[in-house]
Design a protein around this motif. Structure first.
Motif, PDB file in Angstrom:
ATOM      1  N   ASN A 155      -7.179  -3.152 -10.484  1.00  0.00           N
ATOM      2  CA  ASN A 155      -7.131  -3.059 -11.415  1.00  0.00           C
ATOM      3  C   ASN A 155      -6.505  -4.418 -12.249  1.00  0.00           C
ATOM      4  OD1 ASN A 155      -7.802  -0.606 -10.160  1.00  0.00           O
ATOM      5  ND2 ASN A 155      -6.236   0.436 -10.648  1.00  0.00           N
ATOM      6  N   GLY A 156      -5.694  -5.102 -11.610  1.00  0.00           N
ATOM      7  CA  GLY A 156      -4.878  -5.877 -12.849  1.00  0.00           C
ATOM      8  C   GLY A 156      -3.427  -6.221 -11.589  1.00  0.00           C
ATOM      9  N   PHE A 157      -3.659  -8.199 -13.039  1.00  0.00           N
ATOM     10  CA  PHE A 157      -2.984  -8.569 -12.117  1.00  0.00           C
ATOM     11  C   PHE A 157      -0.946  -8.263 -11.486  1.00  0.00           C
ATOM     12  CE2 PHE A 157       0.640 -12.022 -11.802  1.00  0.00           C
ATOM     13  CZ  PHE A 157       0.294 -12.791 -11.081  1.00  0.00           C
ATOM     14  N   TYR A 158      -0.582  -8.015 -12.597  1.00  0.00           N
ATOM     15  CA  TYR A 158       0.456  -7.458 -12.739  1.00  0.00           C
ATOM     16  C   TYR A 158       0.673  -5.744 -12.217  1.00  0.00           C
ATOM     17  CZ  TYR A 158       1.393 -10.461 -16.393  1.00  0.00           C
ATOM     18  OH  TYR A 158       1.573 -11.577 -16.985  1.00  0.00           O
ATOM     19  N   GLU A 159      -0.076  -4.875 -11.969  1.00  0.00           N
ATOM     20  CA  GLU A 159      -0.237  -3.626 -10.904  1.00  0.00           C
ATOM     21  C   GLU A 159      -0.035  -4.572  -9.404  1.00  0.00           C
ATOM     22  OE1 GLU A 159      -2.819  -0.236 -10.003  1.00  0.00           O
ATOM     23  OE2 GLU A 159      -2.986  -0.360 -11.649  1.00  0.00           O
ATOM     24  N   ARG A 160      -0.838  -5.119  -9.211  1.00  0.00           N
ATOM     25  CA  ARG A 160      -1.367  -5.356  -7.699  1.00  0.00           C
ATOM     26  C   ARG A 160       0.394  -6.025  -7.249  1.00  0.00           C
ATOM     27  NH1 ARG A 160      -4.846  -9.476  -5.091  1.00  0.00           N
ATOM     28  NH2 ARG A 160      -3.847 -10.514  -3.706  1.00  0.00           N
ATOM     29  N   ASP A 161       1.675  -7.131  -8.799  1.00  0.00           N
ATOM     30  CA  ASP A 161       2.187  -7.795  -7.934  1.00  0.00           C
ATOM     31  C   ASP A 161       3.175  -6.888  -8.105  1.00  0.00           C
ATOM     32  OD1 ASP A 161       3.761 -10.123  -8.007  1.00  0.00           O
ATOM     33  OD2 ASP A 161       3.796 -10.267 -10.415  1.00  0.00           O
ATOM     34  N   ILE A 162       3.411  -5.761  -9.406  1.00  0.00           N
ATOM     35  CA  ILE A 162       4.354  -5.221  -9.161  1.00  0.00           C
ATOM     36  C   ILE A 162       4.567  -4.277  -7.434  1.00  0.00           C
ATOM     37  CG2 ILE A 162       5.542  -2.833  -9.868  1.00  0.00           C
ATOM     38  CD1 ILE A 162       4.794  -4.122 -13.054  1.00  0.00           C
ATOM     39  N   ALA A 163       3.452  -3.593  -6.897  1.00  0.00           N
ATOM     40  CA  ALA A 163       3.339  -2.731  -6.034  1.00  0.00           C
ATOM     41  C   ALA A 163       3.914  -4.136  -4.595  1.00  0.00           C
ATOM     42  CB  ALA A 163       2.551  -2.683  -5.346  1.00  0.00           C
TER      43      ALA A 163
ATOM     44  N   GLY B 110      10.154   0.760   6.314  1.00  0.00           N
ATOM     45  CA  GLY B 110       9.545   0.520   7.051  1.00  0.00           C
ATOM     46  C   GLY B 110       7.947   0.338   6.693  1.00  0.00           C
ATOM     47  N   PHE B 111       8.023   1.520   7.338  1.00  0.00           N
ATOM     48  CA  PHE B 111       6.553   2.175   7.261  1.00  0.00           C
ATOM     49  C   PHE B 111       5.377   1.992   5.813  1.00  0.00           C
ATOM     50  CE2 PHE B 111       4.011   5.964   6.805  1.00  0.00           C
ATOM     51  CZ  PHE B 111       2.495   5.398   6.925  1.00  0.00           C
ATOM     52  N   PHE B 112       6.318   2.540   4.825  1.00  0.00           N
ATOM     53  CA  PHE B 112       6.168   2.542   3.428  1.00  0.00           C
ATOM     54  C   PHE B 112       6.110   1.734   2.927  1.00  0.00           C
ATOM     55  CE2 PHE B 112       7.605   7.549   3.924  1.00  0.00           C
ATOM     56  CZ  PHE B 112       6.674   7.803   3.672  1.00  0.00           C
ATOM     57  N   SER B 113       7.097   0.497   3.169  1.00  0.00           N
ATOM     58  CA  SER B 113       6.650  -1.214   3.053  1.00  0.00           C
ATOM     59  C   SER B 113       5.382  -1.793   3.167  1.00  0.00           C
ATOM     60  CB  SER B 113       8.158  -1.265   3.433  1.00  0.00           C
ATOM     61  OG  SER B 113       8.192  -3.106   3.215  1.00  0.00           O
ATOM     62  N   VAL B 114       4.888  -1.702   4.593  1.00  0.00           N
ATOM     63  CA  VAL B 114       3.942  -2.112   4.468  1.00  0.00           C
ATOM     64  C   VAL B 114       2.577  -1.180   4.639  1.00  0.00           C
ATOM     65  CG1 VAL B 114       2.792  -2.650   6.879  1.00  0.00           C
ATOM     66  CG2 VAL B 114       5.010  -3.111   7.305  1.00  0.00           C
ATOM     67  N   LYS B 115       3.114  -0.185   4.100  1.00  0.00           N
ATOM     68  CA  LYS B 115       1.448   1.063   3.697  1.00  0.00           C
ATOM     69  C   LYS B 115       1.288   0.520   1.849  1.00  0.00           C
ATOM     70  CE  LYS B 115       0.140   5.363   3.373  1.00  0.00           C
ATOM     71  NZ  LYS B 115      -1.519   4.379   2.692  1.00  0.00           N
ATOM     72  N   LEU B 116       2.435   0.093   1.276  1.00  0.00           N
ATOM     73  CA  LEU B 116       2.529  -0.205  -0.106  1.00  0.00           C
ATOM     74  C   LEU B 116       2.070  -1.142   0.143  1.00  0.00           C
ATOM     75  CD1 LEU B 116       2.832   0.432  -2.673  1.00  0.00           C
ATOM     76  CD2 LEU B 116       5.542  -0.381  -2.578  1.00  0.00           C
ATOM     77  N   PHE B 117       2.483  -2.349   1.128  1.00  0.00           N
ATOM     78  CA  PHE B 117       1.887  -3.892   1.049  1.00  0.00           C
ATOM     79  C   PHE B 117       0.999  -3.825   0.614  1.00  0.00           C
ATOM     80  CE2 PHE B 117       1.537  -8.331   2.740  1.00  0.00           C
ATOM     81  CZ  PHE B 117       2.464  -9.120   1.809  1.00  0.00           C
ATOM     82  N   LEU B 118      -0.237  -3.260   1.934  1.00  0.00           N
ATOM     83  CA  LEU B 118      -1.193  -3.764   2.561  1.00  0.00           C
ATOM     84  C   LEU B 118      -2.459  -2.813   1.135  1.00  0.00           C
ATOM     85  CD1 LEU B 118      -1.285  -2.761   5.819  1.00  0.00           C
ATOM     86  CD2 LEU B 118      -1.168  -4.901   5.368  1.00  0.00           C
ATOM     87  N   ASP B 119      -1.646  -1.493   0.329  1.00  0.00           N
ATOM     88  CA  ASP B 119      -2.616  -1.101  -0.289  1.00  0.00           C
ATOM     89  C   ASP B 119      -2.342  -2.198  -1.709  1.00  0.00           C
ATOM     90  OD1 ASP B 119      -2.838   1.104   1.594  1.00  0.00           O
ATOM     91  OD2 ASP B 119      -1.593   2.665   0.036  1.00  0.00           O
ATOM     92  N   SER B 120      -1.630  -2.813  -1.847  1.00  0.00           N
ATOM     93  CA  SER B 120      -1.307  -3.299  -3.001  1.00  0.00           C
ATOM     94  C   SER B 120      -2.672  -4.687  -2.877  1.00  0.00           C
ATOM     95  CB  SER B 120       0.033  -4.036  -3.189  1.00  0.00           C
ATOM     96  OG  SER B 120       0.418  -4.811  -2.559  1.00  0.00           O
TER      97      SER B 120
END
Length: 158
Positions: free
Chosen positions: A111-119, A96-106
């Motif tokens: 840099n690009g739509f796909y990179e953000r969408d995949i994150a 859960g911690f890493f999920s929230v962190k990754l979502f907020l970082d995304s």
């Protein structure tokens, strides 16, 4: 060949069932039957005897003193039953911690739509996995707790 000795078991004046003597001793050892239960068999006079005095005359005798589990045995069984719950909780918290962190970082990625969408998708998947692990571990914990309760008479433990 002679037929096995059948004994009738009663508790508090009510008949529980009829078992082979060997089976009654086994159920007594497992705790399904109690030492304070009474037994009676054909050819026996009177009201019966305490089950703890049953002798199958085949070498099976009850110990003089019932085996008592030590407190440390009970504690270790209790801790072992909670391992799935603890593991599920840890997976839930870390995932859960890493999920929230990754979502907020995304959200900060430009840099690009796909990179953000995949994150974002990875973050959501990680969150779903961590939540699922928590639900499964709680279910396992509750099932084990339910199974550890007393077995009905006549059903020996697996």
């Amino acid at each position: 060949m002679s037929s096995p000795l059948l004994v009738k078991i009663s508790r508090d004046g009510k008949e529980i069932g009829t078992y082979e003597a060997k089976e009654a001793v086994r159920l007594l050892v497992y705790g399904t039957l109690k030492e304070t239960d009474f037994y009676w068999h054909e050819g026996m006079g009177g009201e019966g005897e305490l089950l703890s005095k049953l002798d199958t005359s085949e070498g099976l005798r009850l110990p003089a003193e019932p085996e008592v589990k030590s407190q440390s045995d009970n504690e270790s069984e209790s801790i072992a039953g909670q391992i799935p719950l603890v593991c599920g909780l840890l997976i839930f918290l870390i995932g859960g911690f890493f999920s929230v962190k990754l979502f907020l970082d995304s959200r900060e990625m430009s840099n690009g739509f796909y990179e953000r969408d995949i994150a974002e998708w990875v973050a959501k998947g990680l969150g779903a996995i961590s939540l699922t692990s928590l639900v499964i571990s709680i279910a396992i914990f509750l099932l084990r707790k339910k199974q550890s309760k007393a077995l009905p008479l006549g059903e020996p433990p697996a």
